[in-house]
Design an enzyme around this catalytic site. Structure first.
Site, PDB file in Angstrom:
ATOM      1  N   GLU A  32      14.922  -5.061   5.368  1.00 19.03           N
ATOM      2  CA  GLU A  32      15.199  -3.613   5.327  1.00 19.03           C
ATOM      3  C   GLU A  32      14.017  -2.911   5.992  1.00 19.03           C
ATOM      4  OE1 GLU A  32      14.842  -2.405   1.062  1.00 19.03           O
ATOM      5  OE2 GLU A  32      13.829  -0.391   1.768  1.00 19.03           O
ATOM      6  N   ASP A  38      11.288  -6.247   2.985  1.00 12.77           N
ATOM      7  CA  ASP A  38      11.536  -4.754   3.001  1.00 12.77           C
ATOM      8  C   ASP A  38      10.170  -4.729   3.792  1.00 12.77           C
ATOM      9  OD1 ASP A  38      11.111  -2.105   3.641  1.00 12.77           O
ATOM     10  OD2 ASP A  38      11.236  -1.546   1.516  1.00 12.77           O
ATOM     11  N   HIS A  56       2.004  -0.485  -1.231  1.00 16.06           N
ATOM     12  CA  HIS A  56       2.026  -0.620  -2.321  1.00 16.06           C
ATOM     13  C   HIS A  56       0.854  -1.486  -2.976  1.00 16.06           C
ATOM     14  CE1 HIS A  56       6.645   0.397  -2.287  1.00 16.06           C
ATOM     15  NE2 HIS A  56       5.994   1.302  -2.483  1.00 16.06           N
ATOM     16  N   LYS A  79      17.508  -3.546  -6.275  1.00 17.84           N
ATOM     17  CA  LYS A  79      16.079  -3.759  -6.129  1.00 17.84           C
ATOM     18  C   LYS A  79      15.254  -2.934  -6.952  1.00 17.84           C
ATOM     19  CE  LYS A  79      13.948  -1.622  -2.353  1.00 17.84           C
ATOM     20  NZ  LYS A  79      13.019  -1.590  -0.996  1.00 17.84           N
ATOM     21  N   LYS A 122      18.666   5.353  -2.748  1.00 16.76           N
ATOM     22  CA  LYS A 122      17.601   5.938  -3.824  1.00 16.76           C
ATOM     23  C   LYS A 122      17.922   7.348  -4.416  1.00 16.76           C
ATOM     24  CE  LYS A 122      13.705   3.507  -1.619  1.00 16.76           C
ATOM     25  NZ  LYS A 122      12.573   3.657  -0.652  1.00 16.76           N
ATOM     26  N   SER A 124       6.062   5.180   0.184  1.00 19.83           N
ATOM     27  CA  SER A 124       6.362   5.092   1.789  1.00 19.83           C
ATOM     28  C   SER A 124       7.784   5.789   1.947  1.00 19.83           C
ATOM     29  CB  SER A 124       6.473   3.649   1.984  1.00 19.83           C
ATOM     30  OG  SER A 124       7.346   2.989   1.601  1.00 19.83           O
ATOM     31  N   ASP A 138      16.371   2.225   5.177  1.00 23.20           N
ATOM     32  CA  ASP A 138      15.834   3.223   3.949  1.00 23.20           C
ATOM     33  C   ASP A 138      15.429   4.402   4.583  1.00 23.20           C
ATOM     34  OD1 ASP A 138      14.290   4.060   1.760  1.00 23.20           O
ATOM     35  OD2 ASP A 138      12.914   2.546   1.710  1.00 23.20           O
ATOM     36  N   HIS A 169      14.967   1.326  -6.641  1.00 28.18           N
ATOM     37  CA  HIS A 169      13.847   2.180  -7.434  1.00 28.18           C
ATOM     38  C   HIS A 169      12.886   2.629  -6.636  1.00 28.18           C
ATOM     39  CE1 HIS A 169      10.786  -1.345  -7.501  1.00 28.18           C
ATOM     40  NE2 HIS A 169      11.317  -1.154  -6.326  1.00 28.18           N
ATOM     41  N   GLU A 227       4.796  -2.425  -7.818  1.00 26.99           N
ATOM     42  CA  GLU A 227       6.341  -2.861  -7.988  1.00 26.99           C
ATOM     43  C   GLU A 227       6.326  -4.148  -9.002  1.00 26.99           C
ATOM     44  OE1 GLU A 227       8.925  -2.451  -4.533  1.00 26.99           O
ATOM     45  OE2 GLU A 227       8.430  -0.398  -4.889  1.00 26.99           O
ATOM     46  N   GLU A 232       7.001  -5.700   1.076  1.00 26.95           N
ATOM     47  CA  GLU A 232       7.757  -6.433   0.088  1.00 26.95           C
ATOM     48  C   GLU A 232       8.491  -7.732   0.419  1.00 26.95           C
ATOM     49  OE1 GLU A 232      10.931  -3.652  -1.334  1.00 26.95           O
ATOM     50  OE2 GLU A 232       9.458  -1.847  -1.304  1.00 26.95           O
TER      51      GLU A 232
HETATM   52  P1  PGA Z   1       8.669   3.859  -2.115  1.00 23.74           P
HETATM   53  O1  PGA Z   1       9.012   2.154  -1.735  1.00 23.74           O
HETATM   54  O2  PGA Z   1       9.303   3.989  -3.354  1.00 23.74           O
HETATM   55  O3  PGA Z   1       7.246   3.670  -2.038  1.00 23.74           O
HETATM   56  O4  PGA Z   1       9.234   4.603  -0.836  1.00 23.74           O
HETATM   57  C1  PGA Z   1      10.165   1.553  -1.712  1.00 23.74           C
HETATM   58  C2  PGA Z   1      10.802   1.237  -0.426  1.00 23.74           C
HETATM   59  O5  PGA Z   1      10.164   1.334   0.753  1.00 23.74           O
HETATM   60  O6  PGA Z   1      11.855   0.633  -0.431  1.00 23.74           O
HETATM   61 ZN    ZN Z   2      11.997   0.702   1.705  1.00 25.57          ZN
END
Ligand code: PGA
Ligand code: ZN
Length: 426
Positions: A285, A240, A153, A388, A337, A40, A312, A365, A203, A162
């Site tokens: 988030e 999230d 996910h 996270k 990230k 995502s 994010d 991650h 995850e 999440e």
């Molecule tokens: P992604 O998800 O690594 O699939 O982008 C993680 C997040 O959205 O925080």
């Molecule tokens: Zn996110």
């Protein structure tokens, strides 16, 4: 100085190709790193270069990025001082020459950037967190364990991506990890008793079909209790929902995985407000879509002094966007990230800018990972206070949490567990 740089294509935790880089220095020191990959993604992330050849890995091969490392980038960098991360990263950015690393690929550049840091640490015979953070690196992050997976996910009917438990009341990182694992197992038996599936998502969190989104919170609270812990003091919740994924052309949000209902920005803000009133949530988030800058300002106004509001997809670890967000009072925390921005120097700048603007940082991650544990060291190096990296399940997630155990052990009495304080930086 750098003697050789070699990249290869390996597979990530979803079985898709990614880039791994080996950097070898003249003194024989090796630095090896592998690049993560999201599902995502924010629209302004640095470019992940994929081959697009439908005959290999459904077009997801990374042989072009590998070739860019092994030819253009390697020949430009050989001989340079590996300890000078900024200089090396800047040279790669200049060689690429585009804002989003479209020529050489962020996966090529980041793979080298991380491997260089590792090689330099190994040459100095010091741990990576100390190489990146110096003697002031001492803070073990509060782990945010993503125990229920939904959204992009997981193959279930949960709209939000999440649902995390954060052992803020633990006294050390190792106890926080112990609590996380105990909650995970207790949650498994809660789900089993209800007749729900306990298979896991990308995850490592459970990915059951539930009767509605809020049931995810209810079962987690039962799991916390069953583990003998107290929600709200020992353990808090972080979400999230990754709402960018629900965004529609007309500006509304569609809950396409559950009941097909359509929501406005105001509906979503009210939903978070009511959840924050009812449950011990300390962080949300991507509570709105990345396109909804005005909505984010409103959300921050309404909830920003009660909880952490993390950007994010909307910030994509980009120092320029983070600076604008700080000026416009959009959110109060940055998700970090490494592959969203594509180099370690820029990642460190994003963290620096966030902290100097009074924002907190959560090191993260990606949903597609490898056993590379770089971000564990990064979290300690920057005293970020939060990380996270999934549930305490699946090897590529535990690789990071287990590395934090090693760092805590090595720091000994110098180590300090961030706990709740990390969520309250001003
Ligand atoms: P992604 O998800 O690594 O699939 O982008 C993680 C997040 O959205 O925080
Ligand atoms: Zn996110």
């Amino acid at each position: 100085n750098i003697k050789s740089i070699h990249a290869r294509e390996i597979l990530d935790s979803r079985g898709y190709p990614t880039v791994e880089v080996d950097v070898i220095l003249q003194d024989g020191s090796l630095g090896r790193s592998a690049v993560p990959s999201g599902a995502s993604t924010g629209s302004r992330e640095a470019l992940e270069l994929r081959d697009g050849d439908p005959k290999r890995h459904s077009g997801k091969g990374v042989l072009k990025a590998v070739a860019n490392v092994n030819t253009t980038l390697a020949s430009a960098l050989i001989g340079m001082d590996a300890a000078d991360q900024t200089n090396i990263d800047n040279k790669m950015l200049a060689l690429d020459g585009t804002e989003y690393k479209k020529n050489l690929g962020a996966n090529a550049i980041l793979g080298i950037s991380m491997a260089i840091a590792r090689a330099a640490a190994s040459s100095k015979k010091i741990p990576l967190y100390r190489h990146l953070g110096g003697d002031g690196a001492y803070l073990l992050p509060a782990p945010c364990f993503n125990v229920i997976n939904g959204g992009a996910h997981a193959d279930n009917n949960i709209d939000f991506q999440e649902f995390m438990v954060v052992p803020v009341g633990a006294s050390t990182f190792s106890i926080a990890l112990e609590w996380g694992a105990e909650i995970f197992h207790a949650l498994k038996s809660v789900l089993q008793k209800k007749g729900y599936s306990t298979s896991v998502g990308d995850e490592g969190g459970f990915a059951p079909h539930l009767s509605n989104n809020v049931e995810a919170i209810e079962v987690i609270l039962q799991g916390i209790e069953k583990a003998g812990l107290k929600a709200g003091s020992d353990v808090c919740l972080a979400l999230d929902p990754a709402v960018s994924e629900l965004h529609q052309e007309d500006g509304s949000y569609l809950f396409y995985k559950s009941d097909q209902s359509k929501k406005s920005t105001e509906d979503i803000i009210q939903l978070w407000e009511s959840w924050v009133n009812q449950y011990p949530i300390i962080s949300i988030e991507d509570g709105l879509g990345e396109q909804d800058w005005k909505g984010w300002q409103l959300l921050t106004e309404r909830l920003g002094d009660r909880i952490q509001i993390v950007g994010d997809d909307i910030f994509v670890t980009n120092p320029k966007i983070i600076q604008k967000a700080i000026a416009d009072k959009v959110g109060n925390s940055s998700l970090i990230k490494v592959n969203q921005i594509g180099s370690i120097t820029e990642t460190l700048n994003a963290i620096k800018d966030s902290f100097s603007g009074g924002y907190t940082c959560m090191i993260s991650h990606r949903s597609g990972e490898t056993t590379d544990d770089f971000i564990a060291d990064l979290a300690v190096a920057t005293n970020a206070g939060q990380i996270k990296t999934g549930a305490p399940c699946r090897g590529e997630r535990l690789a990071k949490y287990n590395q934090l155990l090693r760092i805590e052990e090595e720091l000994g009495s110098k180590a300090h567990y961030a706990g709740m304080a990390a969520f309250k930086r001003k």
